[in-house]
Write an enzyme that holds these catalytic residues in place. Sequence first.
Site, PDB file in Angstrom:
ATOM      1  N   HIS A 169      -0.402  -7.956   9.143  1.00  0.00           N
ATOM      2  CA  HIS A 169      -0.527  -6.547   8.752  1.00  0.00           C
ATOM      3  C   HIS A 169      -0.237  -5.578   9.911  1.00  0.00           C
ATOM      4  O   HIS A 169       0.492  -4.613   9.759  1.00  0.00           O
ATOM      5  CB  HIS A 169      -1.936  -6.258   8.223  1.00  0.00           C
ATOM      6  CG  HIS A 169      -2.401  -7.258   7.205  1.00  0.00           C
ATOM      7  ND1 HIS A 169      -1.570  -7.778   6.249  1.00  0.00           N
ATOM      8  CD2 HIS A 169      -3.605  -7.844   6.993  1.00  0.00           C
ATOM      9  CE1 HIS A 169      -2.251  -8.624   5.497  1.00  0.00           C
ATOM     10  NE2 HIS A 169      -3.485  -8.691   5.931  1.00  0.00           N
ATOM     11  N   LYS A 182       0.853  -1.198   0.000  1.00  0.00           N
ATOM     12  CA  LYS A 182       0.000   0.000   0.000  1.00  0.00           C
ATOM     13  C   LYS A 182       0.888   1.247   0.000  1.00  0.00           C
ATOM     14  O   LYS A 182       1.813   1.360   0.805  1.00  0.00           O
ATOM     15  CB  LYS A 182      -0.912   0.016   1.232  1.00  0.00           C
ATOM     16  CG  LYS A 182      -1.988  -1.081   1.201  1.00  0.00           C
ATOM     17  CD  LYS A 182      -2.884  -0.982   2.433  1.00  0.00           C
ATOM     18  CE  LYS A 182      -3.762  -2.212   2.574  1.00  0.00           C
ATOM     19  NZ  LYS A 182      -5.029  -2.136   1.873  1.00  0.00           N
TER      20      LYS A 182
HETATM   21  C1  BG6 Z   1      -6.604  -9.941   4.646  1.00  0.00           C
HETATM   22  C2  BG6 Z   1      -7.492 -10.614   5.664  1.00  0.00           C
HETATM   23  O1  BG6 Z   1      -5.272 -10.322   4.825  1.00  0.00           O
HETATM   24  O2  BG6 Z   1      -6.722  -8.537   4.789  1.00  0.00           O
HETATM   25  C3  BG6 Z   1      -8.932 -10.165   5.525  1.00  0.00           C
HETATM   26  O3  BG6 Z   1      -7.416 -12.022   5.496  1.00  0.00           O
HETATM   27  C4  BG6 Z   1      -9.011  -8.647   5.555  1.00  0.00           C
HETATM   28  O4  BG6 Z   1      -9.744 -10.724   6.552  1.00  0.00           O
HETATM   29  C5  BG6 Z   1      -8.033  -8.044   4.576  1.00  0.00           C
HETATM   30  O5  BG6 Z   1     -10.339  -8.289   5.226  1.00  0.00           O
HETATM   31  C6  BG6 Z   1      -7.985  -6.541   4.739  1.00  0.00           C
HETATM   32  O6  BG6 Z   1      -7.233  -5.978   3.692  1.00  0.00           O
HETATM   33  P1  BG6 Z   1      -7.504  -4.495   3.232  1.00  0.00           P
HETATM   34  O7  BG6 Z   1      -6.463  -4.254   2.187  1.00  0.00           O
HETATM   35  O8  BG6 Z   1      -8.915  -4.452   2.701  1.00  0.00           O
HETATM   36  O9  BG6 Z   1      -7.340  -3.645   4.428  1.00  0.00           O
END
Ligand code: BG6
Length: 479
Positions: free
Chosen positions: A234, A176
């Site tokens: 994340h 990102k």
């Molecule tokens: C993924 C998860 O890694 O990231 C999901 O498995 C989650 O549950 C997603 O919804 C969120 O990603 P972003 O880019 O939409 O914040």
Amino acid sequence: MSFTADRLVLFGATGDLAQRMLLPSLCALDHDGLLAPDLKIVGTARSDLDDGAFRNFAREALEKYLPANRRGGMADFLNRLTYQPLDATTLEGYEDLAARVGEPARGLCIFLSTAPSLFEPTIRGLQHAGLDGPNVRMCLEKPLGTDLETSREINDAVAAAFPEERIFRIDHYLGKETVQNLLALRFANILFEPLWNAAHIEHVQITVAETVGLEGRVAFYDDAGALRDMVQNHMLQLLALVAMEPPGSFDATAVRDEKVKVLRSLRPVAEGETVTGQYRAGAIQGEAVPGYDEELGKVSDTETFVAIKTHVDNWRWKGVPFYLRTGKRMPERVTEIVVQFRCIPHSIFEGKGAKVQANKLVIGIQPEENITLSLMAKVPGLDREGIRLRSVPLNIAMPHAFSGAVRRIAYERLLLDLLEGDQTLFVRRDEVEAQWEWIDAIRAGWTAQGLTPRTYTSGSWGPSAAIALAERDGVTWHE
Ligand code: BG6
């Protein structure tokens, strides 16, 4: 070895990720002339498709998930695609796959977007068919295991065929733009770094709130839960980028060396410093939504929300709490980092009746890409009844600052870096393992305490205990 790959194999090519992210990202890169002209993409999965059927599948995915203005040249992109059906668990099909891939002129990238249980048999099959040579890079999509032990098994299996410098582990948050901008904010400005420590920062909050629920990922999610699905990867990557020391250069070794030091300095979470929750029926932005147990069709102990208080035990962050929270079915989709600075040591305005609030930096990752620094300013006036001060936001709206810049899918950056061989935005083995070690200890604590998730209404910010977790320290979650 530095090469720009001319072959890409996508395992799990008919899956959700390929449909929503990988094929659209590749097509968008192609549209911008960023793919090597001779790049051929081979999709593989269990489904018995031929090239034509796979191209139709891809076309539908692109029409659904890629904005029309990024789809120019779609026909040429589709022509890059071929398809080879494969049962990844048996050795037989891999020779056909190798024949399909052909001899790359420069190199091959293999992207595994399959269930982790298929990683090991896939690696064996690739080795069997000679698809593991020095010009092959291996890219792995999460989840990389369910705990430290299973993640080690996966890492060992991959390491048996590929050296670490050819393994690319995805954490799509690193793709990102706004996450990468954290590094620019910290290390391309003189303003923040001298203050970026325990002497000047009181606490840090990281929130990743989603409005979505299970989204049909019933089996996967119920085995994972918020801690493993979002925090292990994340959120810890975000934390590492906020907390790391300045790397010597912007390269894969220097950046990842600094991140892993942070991950290894995370203090094990003490009893009472986590709160878990599971959503019940409620409403999100005026729309009624069912509870987790209803979506799942059974009662479950899986957490869809988690809040954690932790510390980074090193000199820079001595005594600074880091509050993390993530949840599904929150009132809004927002990912943000809040850096709460300390109060000034002495206020010259106190005698004049004015209150000074501490500065706060809010880094919006998504959906708003805003950086807001709250500063104290004098309320205009002649001050006959004392001085009045007010906190005013210094606001940088990234889309305005860079109007005209293309909003890219995180996977565009990551796929391009993979094809070109830059590992900086991929997660190294020691990072993944440090992440799991810390997560496993939290889960062991939950088991020992018999902790089960509290319920929260969809459309709320999680169980009230999560609010209390911060308020005990006099901290309010930023909303
Ligand atoms: C993924 C998860 O890694 O990231 C999901 O498995 C989650 O549950 C997603 O919804 C969120 O990603 P972003 O880019 O939409 O914040």
